[in-house]
Scaffold this active site. Structure first.
Site, PDB file in Angstrom:
ATOM      1  N   LYS A  56      -9.700   2.487  -2.045  1.00 11.29           N
ATOM      2  CA  LYS A  56      -9.868   1.866  -0.728  1.00 11.29           C
ATOM      3  C   LYS A  56     -11.218   2.252  -0.119  1.00 11.29           C
ATOM      4  CE  LYS A  56      -7.320   1.467   3.671  1.00 11.29           C
ATOM      5  NZ  LYS A  56      -6.115   1.968   4.394  1.00 11.29           N
TER       6      LYS A  56
ATOM      7  N   GLU B 163       0.844  -1.199   0.000  1.00 12.58           N
ATOM      8  CA  GLU B 163       0.000   0.000   0.000  1.00 12.58           C
ATOM      9  C   GLU B 163       0.880   1.250   0.000  1.00 12.58           C
ATOM     10  OE1 GLU B 163      -3.559   1.835   2.848  1.00 12.58           O
ATOM     11  OE2 GLU B 163      -2.043   0.515   3.707  1.00 12.58           O
TER      12      GLU B 163
ATOM     13  N   CYS C 267      -5.432  -3.005   2.711  1.00 17.13           N
ATOM     14  CA  CYS C 267      -5.131  -2.903   4.140  1.00 17.13           C
ATOM     15  C   CYS C 267      -6.346  -3.023   5.064  1.00 17.13           C
ATOM     16  CB  CYS C 267      -4.360  -1.609   4.386  1.00 17.13           C
ATOM     17  SG  CYS C 267      -3.397  -1.608   5.927  1.00 17.13           S
TER      18      CYS C 267
END
Length: 274
Positions: free
Chosen positions: A115, A44, A149
């Site tokens: 995300k 990331e 994540c």
């Protein structure tokens, strides 16, 4: 062979907010790869580290880091993926920043995933805009669900979606591999390792997590623990503390055997993600 998928994980330390240093280092690692692979996965925010300094660090989709990804993917004839800070302009001085995973093909074409779950504990929700759509990509007859994540903590977002009213005999898993790119701190690595295994077991798929190592500009330490987990939850790879490049070939026959022997996915609740 269509029953095989070869994937390369790059677990690396990242220089804090130093794009040139990070891209140079990653370029050396990528160019040094000798093994044939279909996909190279980076962590990331691979060009900056997990920074909230979006106004300074953000680039547009025609900026230098996306261009670098195009060059690397074409040069190695692979799919290259990882997330970076992207700015989208909407005119009249309106814009938004995204923690965006880019799925770069060797042809220069790409897909992307923004995300969904922003890490409020670190103020990510104040700096970035959440995504609204999942991205499931295809390579060599394999389907991959791509996430970032903190998404790992939210199982519904990763769940194999079965269309409502689908006859049981026609139900099929939505994807084969679940990928997480991350900057996941060592202090919560037990959750990282446990949840990667849980996502593999509950979705009956391979799971790949690529994390960074080292210490960032805020003094947060990362142990890596990049992992590959098989559909039964068995750990095929887990690397702690050290920079590493690991290539593994996933086996579709093994995946299909697990799904046929233990067809739990057919009994899953039908739902839609809005």
């Amino acid at each position: 062979m269509k029953d095989k998928l070869t994937v390369t994980l790059i677990q690396t330390a990242l220089a804090w907010e130093d794009k040139a240093a990070n891209l140079n280092k990653l370029q050396q690692k990528i160019e040094g790869l000798q093994e044939k692979t279909h996909i190279i996965i980076l962590p990331e925010m691979f060009s900056t580290g997990f920074s909230m300094n979006a106004p300074v660090l953000a680039e547009t989709m025609d900026g230098p880091t996306v261009a670098w990804m195009k060059t690397m993917a074409a040069q190695k004839k692979v799919v290259l993926t990882g997330s970076l800070i992207i700015k989208e302009d909407f005119g009249a001085n309106k814009h938004s920043y995204y923690n965006r995973l880019i799925w770069m093909l060797p042809t220069g074409q790409y897909g992307y995933y923004d995300k969904r779950h922003l890490f409020a504990f670190a103020g990510e929700d104040e700096s970035y805009t959440a995504g609204e759509k999942r991205l499931i990509a295809s390579v060599n007859n394999w389907k991959l669900n791509l996430q970032v994540c903190y998404d790992l903590r939210f199982p519904v977002w990763a769940r194999q979606v079965i269309a409502s009213q689908t006859p049981r005999q026609e139900i099929a898993p939505e994807y084969d591999v679940l990928v997480y790119v991350a900057n996941w701190p060592e202090t919560r690595v037990h959750a990282w390792r446990t949840l990667l295994q849980a996502r593999a077991i509950e979705n009956q798929c391979y799971v790949i997590g690529v994390n960074r190592v080292g210490t960032d500009g805020k003094g947060i330490h990362y142990s890596g623990n990049s992992m590959v987990v098989d559909p039964l939850g068995a750990i095929l790879y887990d690397k702690k503390d050290e920079e590493d490049i690991f290539t593994i070939t996933l086996d579709k026959e093994h995946l299909n055997t697990v799904r046929q022997k233990f067809p739990f996915w057919k009994d899953a609740d039908q739902f839609k993600i809005y």
